[in-house]
Structures are given as structure tokens and as C-alpha cells.
Design a protein around this motif. Structure first.
Motif, PDB file in Angstrom:
ATOM      1  N   VAL A 119       6.250 -14.261  -4.870  1.00  0.00           N
ATOM      2  CA  VAL A 119       7.609 -13.905  -4.441  1.00  0.00           C
ATOM      3  C   VAL A 119       8.242 -15.154  -3.812  1.00  0.00           C
ATOM      4  CG1 VAL A 119       8.938 -12.460  -2.868  1.00  0.00           C
ATOM      5  CG2 VAL A 119       6.980 -11.501  -4.088  1.00  0.00           C
ATOM      6  N   ASN A 155      -7.924   0.468  -6.195  1.00  0.00           N
ATOM      7  CA  ASN A 155      -7.419   1.518  -5.309  1.00  0.00           C
ATOM      8  C   ASN A 155      -5.897   1.465  -5.166  1.00  0.00           C
ATOM      9  OD1 ASN A 155      -6.985  -0.586  -3.568  1.00  0.00           O
ATOM     10  ND2 ASN A 155      -8.292   0.166  -1.922  1.00  0.00           N
ATOM     11  N   GLY A 156      -5.280   0.710  -6.068  1.00  0.00           N
ATOM     12  CA  GLY A 156      -3.825   0.736  -6.116  1.00  0.00           C
ATOM     13  C   GLY A 156      -3.142   0.078  -4.942  1.00  0.00           C
ATOM     14  N   THR A 188       1.895 -14.751  -2.296  1.00  0.00           N
ATOM     15  CA  THR A 188       2.350 -14.075  -3.507  1.00  0.00           C
ATOM     16  C   THR A 188       3.258 -15.043  -4.257  1.00  0.00           C
ATOM     17  OG1 THR A 188       4.309 -13.217  -2.389  1.00  0.00           O
ATOM     18  CG2 THR A 188       2.389 -11.779  -2.427  1.00  0.00           C
ATOM     19  N   PRO A 213       7.296  -6.598  -5.530  1.00  0.00           N
ATOM     20  CA  PRO A 213       6.168  -5.936  -4.870  1.00  0.00           C
ATOM     21  C   PRO A 213       6.316  -4.421  -5.001  1.00  0.00           C
ATOM     22  CG  PRO A 213       7.076  -7.653  -3.475  1.00  0.00           C
ATOM     23  CD  PRO A 213       8.003  -7.519  -4.645  1.00  0.00           C
ATOM     24  N   VAL A 214       5.192  -3.740  -5.196  1.00  0.00           N
ATOM     25  CA  VAL A 214       5.237  -2.281  -5.321  1.00  0.00           C
ATOM     26  C   VAL A 214       5.004  -1.609  -3.975  1.00  0.00           C
ATOM     27  CG1 VAL A 214       4.540  -2.204  -7.728  1.00  0.00           C
ATOM     28  CG2 VAL A 214       2.791  -2.255  -5.979  1.00  0.00           C
ATOM     29  N   TRP A 215       4.868  -2.437  -2.934  1.00  0.00           N
ATOM     30  CA  TRP A 215       4.637  -1.874  -1.605  1.00  0.00           C
ATOM     31  C   TRP A 215       5.829  -1.045  -1.187  1.00  0.00           C
ATOM     32  CZ3 TRP A 215       3.088  -7.455  -0.256  1.00  0.00           C
ATOM     33  CH2 TRP A 215       1.770  -7.684  -0.665  1.00  0.00           C
ATOM     34  N   TYR A 247      -1.509  -5.497  -4.591  1.00  0.00           N
ATOM     35  CA  TYR A 247      -1.344  -6.896  -4.189  1.00  0.00           C
ATOM     36  C   TYR A 247      -1.201  -7.833  -5.395  1.00  0.00           C
ATOM     37  CZ  TYR A 247      -1.808 -10.760  -0.827  1.00  0.00           C
ATOM     38  OH  TYR A 247      -1.578 -11.844  -0.027  1.00  0.00           O
ATOM     39  N   GLY A 288      -1.069   5.252  -9.984  1.00  0.00           N
ATOM     40  CA  GLY A 288      -1.341   4.528  -8.746  1.00  0.00           C
ATOM     41  C   GLY A 288      -2.080   3.227  -8.954  1.00  0.00           C
ATOM     42  N   LEU A 346      -5.597  -9.593   1.871  1.00  0.00           N
ATOM     43  CA  LEU A 346      -5.747  -8.159   2.130  1.00  0.00           C
ATOM     44  C   LEU A 346      -7.208  -7.806   2.398  1.00  0.00           C
ATOM     45  CD1 LEU A 346      -4.146  -5.672   2.487  1.00  0.00           C
ATOM     46  CD2 LEU A 346      -4.139  -5.284   0.046  1.00  0.00           C
ATOM     47  N   LYS A 380       7.155  -9.955 -10.797  1.00  0.00           N
ATOM     48  CA  LYS A 380       7.337  -8.532 -10.543  1.00  0.00           C
ATOM     49  C   LYS A 380       7.666  -8.302  -9.064  1.00  0.00           C
ATOM     50  CE  LYS A 380       5.984  -6.199 -14.417  1.00  0.00           C
ATOM     51  NZ  LYS A 380       6.675  -7.113 -15.347  1.00  0.00           N
ATOM     52  N   LEU A 402      -0.407 -12.481   4.169  1.00  0.00           N
ATOM     53  CA  LEU A 402      -0.374 -11.417   3.163  1.00  0.00           C
ATOM     54  C   LEU A 402       0.899 -11.505   2.316  1.00  0.00           C
ATOM     55  CD1 LEU A 402      -1.816  -8.658   2.337  1.00  0.00           C
ATOM     56  CD2 LEU A 402      -0.172  -7.569   3.823  1.00  0.00           C
ATOM     57  N   LEU A 403       2.040 -11.646   2.964  1.00  0.00           N
ATOM     58  CA  LEU A 403       3.288 -11.730   2.220  1.00  0.00           C
ATOM     59  C   LEU A 403       3.446 -13.086   1.546  1.00  0.00           C
ATOM     60  CD1 LEU A 403       6.044  -9.977   4.375  1.00  0.00           C
ATOM     61  CD2 LEU A 403       4.344  -8.986   2.863  1.00  0.00           C
ATOM     62  N   ALA A 404       3.085 -14.156   2.258  1.00  0.00           N
ATOM     63  CA  ALA A 404       3.326 -15.501   1.727  1.00  0.00           C
ATOM     64  C   ALA A 404       2.450 -15.801   0.523  1.00  0.00           C
ATOM     65  CB  ALA A 404       3.084 -16.537   2.824  1.00  0.00           C
ATOM     66  N   ASP A 417       0.038   3.690   1.784  1.00  0.00           N
ATOM     67  CA  ASP A 417       0.709   2.824   0.822  1.00  0.00           C
ATOM     68  C   ASP A 417      -0.131   2.588  -0.433  1.00  0.00           C
ATOM     69  OD1 ASP A 417       3.037   1.116   0.244  1.00  0.00           O
ATOM     70  OD2 ASP A 417       1.510  -0.446   0.161  1.00  0.00           O
ATOM     71  N   LEU A 418      -1.412   2.887  -0.386  1.00  0.00           N
ATOM     72  CA  LEU A 418      -2.261   2.658  -1.557  1.00  0.00           C
ATOM     73  C   LEU A 418      -1.873   3.603  -2.695  1.00  0.00           C
ATOM     74  CD1 LEU A 418      -5.782   2.350   0.100  1.00  0.00           C
ATOM     75  CD2 LEU A 418      -4.303   0.509  -0.667  1.00  0.00           C
ATOM     76  N   GLY A 419      -2.008   3.100  -3.913  1.00  0.00           N
ATOM     77  CA  GLY A 419      -1.761   3.957  -5.065  1.00  0.00           C
ATOM     78  C   GLY A 419      -2.829   5.033  -5.185  1.00  0.00           C
ATOM     79  N   ARG A 420      -4.022   4.740  -4.710  1.00  0.00           N
ATOM     80  CA  ARG A 420      -5.137   5.690  -4.690  1.00  0.00           C
ATOM     81  C   ARG A 420      -5.711   5.738  -3.276  1.00  0.00           C
ATOM     82  NH1 ARG A 420      -7.635   7.393  -9.638  1.00  0.00           N
ATOM     83  NH2 ARG A 420      -5.911   7.619 -11.096  1.00  0.00           N
TER      84      ARG A 420
END
Lengths: 357, 306
Positions: B153, A212-213, B151, B19-21, A216, A233, B96, B17, B147-149, B76-79
Motif C-alpha cells: 500500500v 485463517n483469513g 505492505t 486491504p481487506v481489513w 495480510y 473468508g 502479524l 489490492k 503491520l501497516l507499513a 477481523d479474521l476471515g475464519r
């Protein structure tokens, strides 16, 4: 075949220790498959015989019908990077193989990909590559001094021997990078929908109809492999040609590779082959040869796709000591639980410590 | 010592990479989750101890914040149309996934409680809903730190033990601040105390984040993130100080509540931007890993990273 597993090897009940880290003897079975599952397969990419032809990239794009994009991962028809023969730039949603190209003006210690006379003078200057990230004030001057692209060096450059007048040699490093299909795959661990799963071959694949994009997995990967296709997405990465494997075919890249730099097979067999190749190279005096991702005690429990490199991993854009982020997850959950309890404690004492009205 | 480390990168390109958020979606989500979470706890306790005005404000804050945070998360979701896929599995290894199972009951309970609070129906159900929201409020505010930690990153992962506490305390400062601004001062004592305590903890922890993790602390001090976090520190400190001095006056409560909320919001933006900056530059990925390798070869534990 049994049902697919969207869980990490830990917490499936198959591994009593719920290991988030370290070697796993049979990652496929611990992901939930019956013991009669196929053997774990992988890639061994021997960069010492890579000629940088990019046939793997093309075969991958063709087979998987990947869209074109430029070296920054955005869709673009021309998209030249303008920095080297590498116009792909990086692995991403539309580039599941990426041939890195590095030019170094320093000692040539490998017979095969070297440009220069065999047995020519070897003088290791030990200097970093000019393309590098030297944290020195004189780094630019130094880079120019050692670059074959500066005017002085070019005037002395003899194309016949590929040597410059000042006894310098250059070497080209080429390496076809790919998803590592980690034993402990961070992308798979953090995927909240179960779109990423472990296949019966021990590889890690995204199910496009589930993703669902949320994105994460993108910052979770310690290698920066998986990425989101912006206009779609969802996320995409190498599947090790799951569709070909189920039909008994080799992945497209390994099939196309003309020098057997990309070798596909059962992982244990590839590991033995890689160990032998490393021993051969070292006996020939190639001291910088090393295996990357082969060690099952490393931060990701060993990679399903591993490499023979001729320089430090970061020279190729690989992290020198990647660790799956979920190794530290128990500590993080403990911190979160304690912090949540702290909030209740503070709120409680704030209320009880205040006089009513 | 860190600055002397030299390495060769691949044309200066980043390794992990970014984050794409999206921003401001995700920083706002972090902020709202913290404010709503701490308000719901405060509301549940205030309800039991008979503080109707504070209860009402806290419930409305929690409800509003939770509904908005769901909107930001889905956006924020891509879908976005597939947001329910979040609930098709439960995975303890995915913050998540766990967060979805915290946010879903929290927003349902807090949203419903706020709605009946406005409508004035079902007083008993209201107390139950408020209690459920209070239970999930703490985890909602702190899971985002995980959630952030969780990763690769560098600047997020390195501070994985601090981040849940930063977000908890920042959430308390924000929740305390917002409820303080809207509650009659006579009844807002708990808000003031929670806000000041939260602000003090946040300031202390952010100092650690910004200074005690070697090279990966650097992105918290420089660039866009540094500006955000400097402003956050000023707002939070000023808000806490003003709460102590003038929190018992209407005007003072509004001013200090606003400052505290702004400080919390800026902290989230700053932490978010610091992570982006640390992903961009390969040195934050390579140097700590090289040091870790060197430490392992020398046979002692690494000192700089975790």
C-alpha cells in the motif's frame, strides 16, 4: 520430498545472509528443500502471440473449480465490465488468469496481433491511450480525438483495412496475467500462519486448510494478485496447478493456450527462450518489446512467471517497478524497537519527573 | 514535478489490492493496542514508585484494552475459529506473526493483572503480571506501525520509518489521556506528562507523514482521511493544550483526556483510510515507481520514495 516450507528464503538457516531481497540462485533449496528437489518451474507469457481468446481463463476455472465472478471480483452471473472485451477485470480469488485487453490508436509496430495492412504507414503519435489516466485538462478532448470510437473516426473507419481515413491505425494488446510466483514473495513473507508456502517446484501456494483469513497477503502483494473470497473468508490465488505438477502434467492454462503464448517449463529454459524471442522481435523492429519479471536483480528477485510485453507495464495494469515490501522490514523493525524504547523512556521520565502526591 | 508525470493505466483500475481489513475493527484495534500498551508501561512504573491509584487505573486500562483488542483482531479474521493458527509458526518476516506473539502474552498478563486488581487477590502476582505487560506494552503499540507499513500500500509503505513512532506517540497520548481522566489529579502527574509528550511527538510526526513523501503524502491530506486527520490534529492539540492549562482540575482532566483519546482514535482512522485511498488510485503505485526507475536509469538515488 522433504517437509514443506512456510518460511521465506531468509531465516531458514540455509541462507547465511538472510536475504530478503535480490537474486537467489536456488530459491527452492533456500526455502528448506534437499538439493535433489525438482528444478524451478515457471510461466513465460509471450503477449506478442496472445490472441485474447481467454482459453487460459476458462481452463483455469474448470480445472480449479473456481466460482464465477464479475469484473470487480464479486460473484455475479452476468457481470459485464462494459468497458472493453475484458469482462474479468483483474486477478482475484476466483480469477487466477486474467486476459487484459487494451485498444490503442497509435503506431502498430508488431506484425502479429496488429489489425491493419502489413507495412502500412507507421506514424507514432506518442499519445497515451484514450483509456488512460492523463493528468491534463484537455485529456478528454485528446482522447476523443484519438479514439476510434468517436463519431468522426467511425464514419471514416474502413473495416476491410481496419484503417481510419486519417491514416490512423489501432492495435490490440492482449496479455494473460497470472501470479508471478516471486523469488521473494511478499505474500509468503507476511503470512502469519504458514498457510502460504514454497513448493518443491519453487512456486508459491496457499494451503486452504491452514489459512485463517487474516488477509495480510492481500495488500502485501505488489502486483495485487492474491485476494480473499468474501463468503469463504480465506485467500486464493494461482497454484501453478500444483496438483497437476505433482502428476507430471502441465498447468491447465498452458495446456489450453492455442498459440503458445503461455509457455510452461523449467524457469532457466524459459528465460533463455524469452531472451531469444526478445532478440528476434527487436531485430524485426519491434522496439517496444520488453521482458517483464525476467530480471533477477529486480525488486522481487525475479519472477517465476514472467512476460514479454509490447508496451509499458502499467498499460497492462502491472506495476512498473515492484519491490517486495519485506526488503524494508529490517528498517521497520528497528524503528518499532526504537519507538517502543522511546515509550518506556517517556513514561519513565514522566513518572520520575512528577512529584509524589 | 510530481503532477507532470503522465502514464497510461489499465482503465483506471487499481494495481495493488485494497486491504481487506475491516473498519472499524482494525483502526479500533490499532487505537486500543496503543492505549493499552502505553498504560501498561505507565502502570508498571507507577507501581514500583508507589502510586496505587494511578497503578490501578493504568492496569484496568491496559487489561480492558488488551481484551477488547483481541476480540477485534479475532473478529477481523476471515475464519475467526482458526485464530489459533496464528501461533502454529513464528515468522520474523511477518509482522502479524510477531504481533501475535506480542499480543498473546500481553493480553494474558494485562488481562490477568486487571482481573486480580479488581478482585484484590495475589498482590505479588499482580506486580509480576503488571511488569510482564509493561515489557510487552511498547512492542504492542509499535508493531502495528510495521503491520501497516509492511505492505505494498503506497502511502503506508512510504512512511515505514515514521509509522511505528506515530503509533507509539499516539498510544502515549491516548494512554496518558485515559489514565488522566480516571486518576485523582494529585496522582495523575505522570499521565499528564506522558500524554502531552506523546501528543507533541504525534503532531510533529504526522506533519512529516502528511507533507514530506511527495505524491504518496497526498492521500493523508485529502478526502475522508484528510478529514479524519484534520479532526485528529485539532483534538490532539486541544487536548494537549488543555492538559497543560487545566489538567490539574477534575473537569479539565476529564475533558483533555477525552480529547487526547479522540485525537489518537481519529489518527488511526485517518492513517487507515489514507492507505485505502492510496491503494485505490493507480497513480500512487505507478508514479513513484516510474520516478524510481527514471532515477535508476539516470544513475542516482531516487528522491521521492523509499
Amino acid at each position: 520430498m522433504t517437509s514443506v516450507s512456510s518460511a521465506s528464503p531468509a531465516f531458514t538457516g540455509k541462507d547465511p545472509q538472510n536475504r530478503l531481497f535480490g537474486p537467489l540462485p536456488d530459491v527452492t533449496e533456500e526455502a528448506g528443500y534437499e538439493p535433489d528437489h525438482p528444478k524451478r518451474v515457471g510461466f513465460f507469457t509471450d503477449t506478442s502471440v496472445c490472441i485474447g481468446c481467454k482459453a487460459c481463463e476458462v481452463a483455469c476455472k474448470e480445472w480449479n473449480t473456481l466460482p464465477m465472478d464479475d469484473s470487480h471480483g464479486t460473484r455475479d452471473v452476468i457481470g459485464l465490465s462494459g468497458m472493453s472485451y475484458d469482462n474479468t477485470g483483474q486477478l482475484g480469488a476466483n480469477s487466477w488468469r486474467h486476459v487484459a485487453f487494451v485498444e490503442q490508436s497509435r503506431v502498430v509496430d508488431l506484425p502479429m496481433p496488429a489489425v491493419g495492412l502489413p507495412g502500412a504507414t507507421r506514424q507514432d503519435t506518442g499519445e497515451p491511450s484514450p483509456a488512460g489516466h492523463a493528468h491534463q485538462d484537455d485529456s478528454l478532448a485528446e482522447a476523443q480525438a484519438h479514439s476510434v470510437l468517436n463519431a468522426e473516426a467511425l464514419s471514416e473507419f474502413d473495416p476491410q483495412t481496419a484503417q481510419t481515413g486519417s491514416d490512423k491505425q489501432i492495435r490490440w494488446l492482449m496479455s494473460s496475467d497470472v501470479c508471478k510466483h516471486c523469488t521473494h514473495a511478499a505474500c509468503l513473507d507476511v503470512c502469519p500462519t504458514g498457510a502460504l508456502f514454497r513448493t518443491e517446484y519453487g512456486t508459491v501456494v496457499v494451503q486452504g486448510d491452514i489459512c485463517n483469513g487474516c488477509g495480510y497477503c492481500v495488500p502485501a502483494c505488489p502486483y495485487g494478485v492474491i485476494d480473499q473470497r468474501k463468503d469463504d473468508g480465506r485467500v486464493f490465488k494461482c497454484t501453478m496447478c500444483y496438483d497437476r505438477l505433482t502428476d507430471g502434467l502441465m498447468p491447465a492454462c498452458a495446456t489450453a493456450c492455442p498459440t503458445q503464448s503461455i509457455q510452461f517449463g523449467d524457469l532457466d529454459e524459459l528465460q533463455a527462450r524469452a531472451d531469444a524471442r526478445l532478440a528476434t522481435l527487436q531485430s524485426q523492429g519491434v522496439e517496444t518489446a520488453r521482458l517483464y519479471g525476467r530480471d533477477e536483480d529486480d525488486g522481487v528477485g525475479g519472477a517465476g512467471a514472467f512476460f514479454l510485453l509490447l508496451d509499458e507495464p502499467e498499460v497492462y495494469g502491472l506495476p512498473p517497478d515492484p519491490v517486495v515490501t519485506t526488503r524494508d522490514l529490517p528498517a521497520m523493525w528497528r524503528a518499532a524497537a526504537t519507538a517502543a524504547a522511546m515509550m518506556v523512556g517517556v513514561a519513565l521520565s514522566a513518572v520520575l519527573g512528577s512529584r509524589k502526591r | 514535478m510530481v503532477d507532470d508525470v503522465e502514464f497510461t493505466s489499465y482503465y483506471g483500475r487499481q494495481i495493488v489490492k485494497s486491504p481487506v481489513w475491516k473498519t472499524p475493527d482494525v483502526p479500533l484495534y490499532l487505537f486500543l493496542g496503543g492505549a493499552a500498551g502505553s498504560s501498561s508501561i505507565l502502570g508498571a512504573i507507577a507501581d514500583v514508585t508507589g502510586r496505587p491509584a494511578l497503578t490501578r487505573v493504568a492496569r484496568l486500562t491496559a487489561g480492558g484494552g488488551s481484551i477488547l483488542s483481541v476480540v477485534f483482531l479475532v473478529h477481523d479474521l476471515g475464519r475467526p475459529e482458526r485464530f489459533l493458527h496464528m501461533l502454529r509458526v513464528i515468522k520474523p518476516t511477518s509482522p502479524l506473526s510477531v504481533g501475535s506473539y506480542i499480543l498473546a502474552p500481553f493480553s494474558a498478563a494485562a488481562g490477568a493483572t486487571a482481573a486480580v486488581e479488581l478482585l484484590g487477590w495475589f498482590p505479588r502476582l499482580k506486580r509480576f503480571g503488571g511488569a510482564v505487560a509493561g515489557i510487552f506494552g511498547g512492542p504492542l503499540a509499535t508493531y502495528t506501525g510495521v503491520l501497516l507499513a509492511n505492505t505494498a500500500v503506497p502511502s503506508w509503505h512510504a512512511v515505514h520509518k515514521e509509522l511505528p513512532f506515530v503509533f507509539a506517540s499516539s498510544g502515549m497520548a491516548a494512554g496518558g489521556g485515559v489514565t488522566m481522566a480516571f486518576t485523582p489529579v494529585a496522582e495523575a502527574g505522570p499521565s499528564r506528562k506522558m500524554a502531552v509528550t506523546g501528543a507533541a511527538i504525534e503532531l510533529g510526526l504526522m506533519h512529516r507523514v502528511e507533507h514530506e513523501h511527495g505524491i504518496v503524502s497526498e492521500p493523508y491530506r485529502i478526502g475522508k482521511a484528510g478529514k479524519f486527520l484534520n479532526a485528529a490534529r485539532t483534538c490532539t492539540a486541544a487536548g494537549a493544550g488543555l492538559t497543560v492549562l487545566a489538567g490539574r482540575t477534575r473537569l479539565g482532566a476529564i475533558a483533555s483526556g477525552t480529547l487526547l483519546a479522540a485525537g489518537s482514535l481519529l489518527t488511526r482512522f485517518g492513517v487507515f483510510e489514507a492507505g485505502l485511498a492510496s491503494a485505490k488510485d493507480p497513480k500512487y503505485t505507478v508514479i513513484p515507481q516510474r520516478e524510481r526507475l527514471a532515477a535508476r536509469q539516470n544513475g542516482h538515488a531516487p528522491s521521492v520514495t523509499h
